[in-house]
Motif scaffolding. Structure first.
Motif, mmCIF file in Angstrom:
data_model
loop_
_atom_site.group_PDB
_atom_site.id
_atom_site.type_symbol
_atom_site.label_atom_id
_atom_site.label_comp_id
_atom_site.label_asym_id
_atom_site.label_seq_id
_atom_site.Cartn_x
_atom_site.Cartn_y
_atom_site.Cartn_z
ATOM 1 N N VAL A 1 0.840 -1.201 0.000
ATOM 2 C CA VAL A 1 0.000 0.000 0.000
ATOM 3 C C VAL A 1 0.873 1.248 0.000
ATOM 4 N N ASP A 2 1.980 1.213 0.776
ATOM 5 C CA ASP A 2 2.880 2.360 0.800
ATOM 6 C C ASP A 2 3.528 2.583 -0.564
ATOM 7 N N TYR A 3 3.723 1.503 -1.316
ATOM 8 C CA TYR A 3 4.277 1.673 -2.668
ATOM 9 C C TYR A 3 3.283 2.409 -3.554
ATOM 10 N N CYS A 4 1.995 2.073 -3.416
ATOM 11 C CA CYS A 4 0.971 2.805 -4.176
ATOM 12 C C CYS A 4 1.013 4.275 -3.810
ATOM 13 N N ARG A 5 1.127 4.546 -2.508
ATOM 14 C CA ARG A 5 1.162 5.941 -2.055
ATOM 15 C C ARG A 5 2.406 6.623 -2.602
ATOM 16 N N ALA A 6 3.531 5.872 -2.644
ATOM 17 C CA ALA A 6 4.781 6.459 -3.133
ATOM 18 C C ALA A 6 4.639 6.850 -4.604
ATOM 19 N N ILE A 7 4.013 5.976 -5.394
ATOM 20 C CA ILE A 7 3.851 6.286 -6.824
ATOM 21 C C ILE A 7 2.944 7.498 -6.980
ATOM 22 N N ALA A 8 1.871 7.532 -6.203
ATOM 23 C CA ALA A 8 0.959 8.686 -6.262
ATOM 24 C C ALA A 8 1.695 9.957 -5.869
ATOM 25 N N ALA A 9 2.546 9.841 -4.850
ATOM 26 C CA ALA A 9 3.290 11.020 -4.400
ATOM 27 C C ALA A 9 4.247 11.492 -5.486
ATOM 28 N N ALA A 10 4.905 10.554 -6.175
ATOM 29 C CA ALA A 10 5.845 10.930 -7.230
ATOM 30 C C ALA A 10 5.124 11.711 -8.324
ATOM 31 N N ILE A 11 3.876 11.361 -8.606
ATOM 32 C CA ILE A 11 3.140 12.012 -9.689
ATOM 33 C C ILE A 11 2.491 13.314 -9.210
ATOM 34 N N PHE A 12 1.793 13.226 -8.080
ATOM 35 C CA PHE A 12 0.970 14.374 -7.649
ATOM 36 C C PHE A 12 1.596 15.150 -6.491
ATOM 37 N N GLY A 13 2.636 14.605 -5.891
ATOM 38 C CA GLY A 13 3.179 15.242 -4.704
ATOM 39 C C GLY A 13 2.286 15.036 -3.494
ATOM 40 N N ASP A 14 1.351 14.077 -3.593
ATOM 41 C CA ASP A 14 0.387 13.851 -2.519
ATOM 42 C C ASP A 14 0.102 12.358 -2.435
ATOM 43 N N GLY A 15 0.559 11.753 -1.338
ATOM 44 C CA GLY A 15 0.427 10.306 -1.187
ATOM 45 C C GLY A 15 -1.002 9.848 -0.963
ATOM 46 N N THR A 16 -1.936 10.773 -0.796
ATOM 47 C CA THR A 16 -3.321 10.346 -0.550
ATOM 48 C C THR A 16 -4.129 10.265 -1.838
ATOM 49 N N LYS A 17 -3.514 10.690 -2.958
ATOM 50 C CA LYS A 17 -4.285 10.669 -4.207
ATOM 51 C C LYS A 17 -4.227 9.289 -4.836
ATOM 52 N N VAL A 18 -4.721 8.323 -4.105
ATOM 53 C CA VAL A 18 -4.692 6.950 -4.584
ATOM 54 C C VAL A 18 -5.972 6.272 -4.120
ATOM 55 N N LYS A 19 -6.530 5.468 -5.035
ATOM 56 C CA LYS A 19 -7.700 4.674 -4.660
ATOM 57 C C LYS A 19 -7.311 3.209 -4.780
ATOM 58 N N PHE A 20 -7.796 2.432 -3.841
ATOM 59 C CA PHE A 20 -7.411 1.025 -3.826
ATOM 60 C C PHE A 20 -8.555 0.146 -4.315
ATOM 61 N N THR A 21 -8.218 -0.786 -5.180
ATOM 62 C CA THR A 21 -9.174 -1.797 -5.597
ATOM 63 C C THR A 21 -8.701 -3.119 -5.001
ATOM 64 N N PRO A 22 -9.364 -3.603 -3.966
ATOM 65 C CA PRO A 22 -8.944 -4.887 -3.418
ATOM 66 C C PRO A 22 -9.237 -6.001 -4.419
ATOM 67 N N LEU A 23 -8.239 -6.813 -4.714
ATOM 68 C CA LEU A 23 -8.407 -7.836 -5.744
ATOM 69 C C LEU A 23 -8.161 -9.217 -5.181
ATOM 70 N N ALA A 24 -9.015 -10.157 -5.582
ATOM 71 C CA ALA A 24 -8.766 -11.555 -5.248
ATOM 72 C C ALA A 24 -7.623 -12.052 -6.139
ATOM 73 N N ALA A 25 -6.945 -13.117 -5.702
ATOM 74 C CA ALA A 25 -5.789 -13.615 -6.457
ATOM 75 C C ALA A 25 -6.191 -13.946 -7.891
ATOM 76 N N LYS A 26 -7.432 -14.418 -8.084
ATOM 77 C CA LYS A 26 -7.826 -14.910 -9.397
ATOM 78 C C LYS A 26 -8.033 -13.792 -10.402
ATOM 79 N N ASP A 27 -8.548 -12.644 -9.951
ATOM 80 C CA ASP A 27 -8.860 -11.629 -10.956
ATOM 81 C C ASP A 27 -7.869 -10.478 -10.983
ATOM 82 N N ARG A 28 -6.704 -10.646 -10.344
ATOM 83 C CA ARG A 28 -5.779 -9.512 -10.298
ATOM 84 C C ARG A 28 -5.225 -9.159 -11.671
ATOM 85 N N PHE A 29 -4.860 -10.166 -12.493
ATOM 86 C CA PHE A 29 -4.268 -9.831 -13.791
ATOM 87 C C PHE A 29 -5.310 -9.284 -14.751
#
Lengths: 387, 338
Positions: free
Chosen positions: B60-88
């Motif tokens: 999750v922190d990696y998602c925040r890090a990527i969002a921060a790199a783009i927007f300068g704001d680690g909260t600009k991220v939405k999470f989609t919880p995925l089951a192992a089967k449908d992740r790809f």
């Protein structure tokens, strides 16, 4: 002794003039002891069964009650409160964990400062449901309008948001917990009844195309497991649609559940329709009623009454089946519960047991409530038959 | 039949995913105003909602890090919880922009699944846990042991392979879910319990006496976990990859969330290049030059994220081990920023 003296003659030594005080009924046929003997120990077999039952109840309760109450932990900030120590070798349920997670179980990840919107919706729902379920309530027609039109529309805007009036958008990934469980169940129940009735009527219709469509739909949907449809909706659908057309994940599940419950409901209603003697249909025709009038005034009221236990049965089953949406990553109550088991802050040997006990009581209250209400309706409707 | 269907699906994916990937992901994300990140539904230390409903974990922190790199704001991220089967599927269809869901980097996933991996944010591997009273120091001493394992995962396969290769006999006891497996081990059904090493530490907390159990040193499989993106978007791939490297470089140079503002004044050329006070490395990625500063400001360096989520700062208390920096005997190595 053929000679008898008159009652007032001095030969009669004693005549009672006041009535005797009533004796209590013999204990052999009434009272607690008699009830116990008649119901629990009336034969060797019954005595044996009673003893086995008592022993079983003792075994279960003597394990559960200390676990749930006397050994339980009610307050605490993290797992340290709920792990066994030298001073507390036996550890019971960790209610502190349920208390900490309570809001999460109710609202899921819904933003904390926006949760009042969910509260308003819950209040509106309780209000609308009471109006609908309380049979003597005033203006029930207006209640139906509120419940079936105003409530769903305002539910959508309240939960999803309407930026124009200052309700910020909350996307469905953030919905969760009991909120999602209720949404899935209520959508399933509310959609399934009208659609189920239409499908059941269609299946018995004389119009070949309508009949074929209904038969195909019902048989196809009943022939495929719900979980497969949920998987297909999540695994296949996104591949065939461009990303911007992709339906929302929760919406996919809602559509799947609604289709399913409609098909099952259709068969339940059909059973009721078939139970009616042919004379009722002919009677409706003889009165000169149109098809819809006949259905509305004569056939459906009787058919639905006859099949009410089955309708409730379907709805209770549906309420419990909502947990299937967890397999596609939607955070319903059970998924939220399972996620909470994983949190290392609260992971102990009793966490999952406590959580499951809590979930069991939640489902029990909801399902038992539904069947109790149905019992009440059945009794009320049965008055007509007793007259 | 199963292979045929998989083939069909993969074929369909290859054709249909092309339209999702054609538009640049970075532009899409910037336009949307947030990053859509595929995460685990619940895995301790990696991706897990806490009691307030906030997502926590290393992934999750990696998602925040990527969002921060783009927007300068680690909260600009939405999470989609995925089951192992449908992740790809979710990744390929464009439902999520990046998949950071403790996904093992394997050749098949990197080629035919339409995903591409570039970095490893956690080197995991399958391990064993046993009761201390058993007095076992190595997995090789587990001859004749009963071993609890979760069914239908690669874990089961790895276990069979390892014991066959070492000619050790064992008795597997298979369960459907991780919770049942742990409960069975804890109640004494098995002598040992096997799953990914990071999972062993999480499961140990659920045992009645965690301190009476010990994780054995053997790691019997390679599970490099890392973020995945769609194939065919080089620019986006590089942003995700260098987000990881920026966090590693920051740890190497001692730049932390707390001292990053102070470090802006540093005279060390490496630090200056990392934080963008010298050079135009961010522009090359399609970001601003202070991209790494924003990442560190939002989530800290790799070491901080590790300790906070799975290390000493968490209940899991996993040692750095092979996830230490290369300079400290681990495998985490970042190419230089220059």
């Amino acid at each position: 002794m053929t000679m008898t003296a008159p009652l007032n003659s001095p030969q009669v030594s004693y005549v009672r003039t006041a009535s005797a005080e009533a004796l209590p009924p013999p204990t052999k046929t009434s009272g607690a002891a008699a009830w116990i003997r008649d119901n629990l120990f009336s034969s060797v077999g019954n005595t044996l069964l009673t003893l086995i039952g008592i022993a079983l109840a003792y075994v279960v309760l003597s394990a559960i009650i200390p676990f749930m109450f006397t050994n339980a932990t009610f307050t605490g900030a993290n797992r340290d409160a709920c792990i066994a120590t030298a001073n507390r070798p036996v550890i019971g349920a960790c209610w502190a964990y349920v208390a900490t997670y309570m809001n999460y179980f109710v609202y899921g990840s819904y933003p904390i400062d926006q949760r009042w919107r969910v509260d308003i919706l819950y209040a509106m729902f309780v209000f609308g449901a009471t109006w609908m379920l309380w049979l003597d309530a005033p203006k029930r027609g207006l209640g139906a309008l509120f419940f079936f039109v105003i409530l769903p529309v305002s539910a959508f805007f309240l939960l999803h948001g309407l930026p124009a009036i200052g309700l910020e958008t909350v996307t469905t990934e953030r919905w969760g917990g009991m909120l999602v469980t209720f949404i899935v169940a209520i959508v399933g129940i509310v959609v399934s009844l009208p659609f189920g009735i239409l499908l059941a009527l269609g299946r018995r219709s004389n119009l070949p195309i309508v009949k074929m469509f209904c038969v195909l739909f019902i048989e196809f949907v009943r022939g495929v497991p719900l979980i497969t449809v949920l998987f297909a909706a999540n695994f296949m659908l996104p591949l065939f649609l461009p990303p911007e057309w992709n339906p929302d994940r929760l919406l996919r599940a809602l559509v799947a559940v609604a289709l399913f419950s409609s098909a099952y409901m259709a068969e339940v209603v059909r059973a009721g329709l078939q139970a009616l003697p042919k004379g009722q249909y002919e009677g409706a025709d003889a009165m000169g009623l149109s098809y819809w009038q006949g259905m509305r005034l004569i056939i459906l009221p009787q058919a639905l009454k006859a099949t009410l236990p089955n309708i409730v049965n379907s709805n209770v089953a549906l309420f419990k089946d909502t947990t299937l949406v967890s397999t596609v990553g939607i955070f319903d109550f059970v998924t939220a519960l399972q996620a909470s088991f994983k949190n290392p802050e609260w992971a102990t040997s009793v966490t999952s047991t406590t959580g499951l006990l809590f979930a069991a009581s939640f489902y029990f209250v909801c399902c038992f409530g539904m069947s109790k209400y149905a019992n009440f309706i059945e009794k009320r409707l049965a008055k007509a038959d007793k007259r | 039949m199963k292979i045929k269907i998989t083939g069909l699906v993969v074929g369909a994916v290859a054709v249909l995913a092309a339209n999702a990937a054609s538009a640049g992901t970075l532009e899409n994300v910037k336009q949307k105003g947030f990053l859509q990140c595929g995460s685990n539904t619940s895995l301790a230390g990696f991706g897990l909602p806490d009691a307030q409903g906030n997502w926590t974990g290393l992934d999750v922190d990696y998602c925040r890090a990527i969002a921060a790199a783009i927007f300068g704001d680690g909260t600009k991220v939405k999470f989609t919880p995925l089951a192992a089967k449908d992740r790809f599927t979710a990744l390929q269809s464009g439902e999520v922009d990046v998949l950071v869901r403790n996904t093992t980097w394997t050749i098949s996933r990197d080629t035919t699944n339409g995903a591409t991996f570039q970095a490893v944010n956690y080197y995991d591997g399958q391990g064993f846990i046993v009761r201390k009273s058993l007095n076992v120091k190595s997995a090789l001493e587990l001859n004749g042991a009963t071993i609890c394992v979760q069914q239908g995962t690669t874990t089961e396969l790895n276990l069979t392979d390892y014991f066959r290769a070492n000619k050790i006999t064992y008795k597997p006891v298979v369960f459907a879910g991780s919770d049942e497996t742990t409960k069975a081990y804890d109640s004494g059904r098995c002598d040992a319990f096997t799953t990914d090493a990071s999972g062993l530490f999480a499961e140990r907390l659920k045992m009645s006496k965690p301190e009476d159990n010990v994780v054995l040193p053997e790691i019997i499989s390679k599970e490099p976990l890392g973020p995945a993106v769609r194939q065919g978007d080089e620019k986006w791939t590089k942003i995700v990859m260098w987000t990881h490297y920026a966090m590693l470089t920051a740890e190497e140079l001692g730049v932390t969330k707390a001292n990053v503002d102070e470090m802006l004044k540093s005279t060390n050329p490496d630090v200056k290049r990392l934080l963008g006070t010298e050079g135009k490395f961010g522009e090359g990625l399609g970001l601003t030059n202070d991209w790494a500063y924003k990442i560190i400001k939002a989530v800290g360096n790799y070491g901080e994220a590790f300790e906070r989520n799975v290390g000493q700062g968490s209940q899991l208390k996993i040692a750095r081990g092979i996830n230490a920096l290369w300079s400290k005997g681990g495998l985490q190595y970042a190419p230089p920023i220059r």
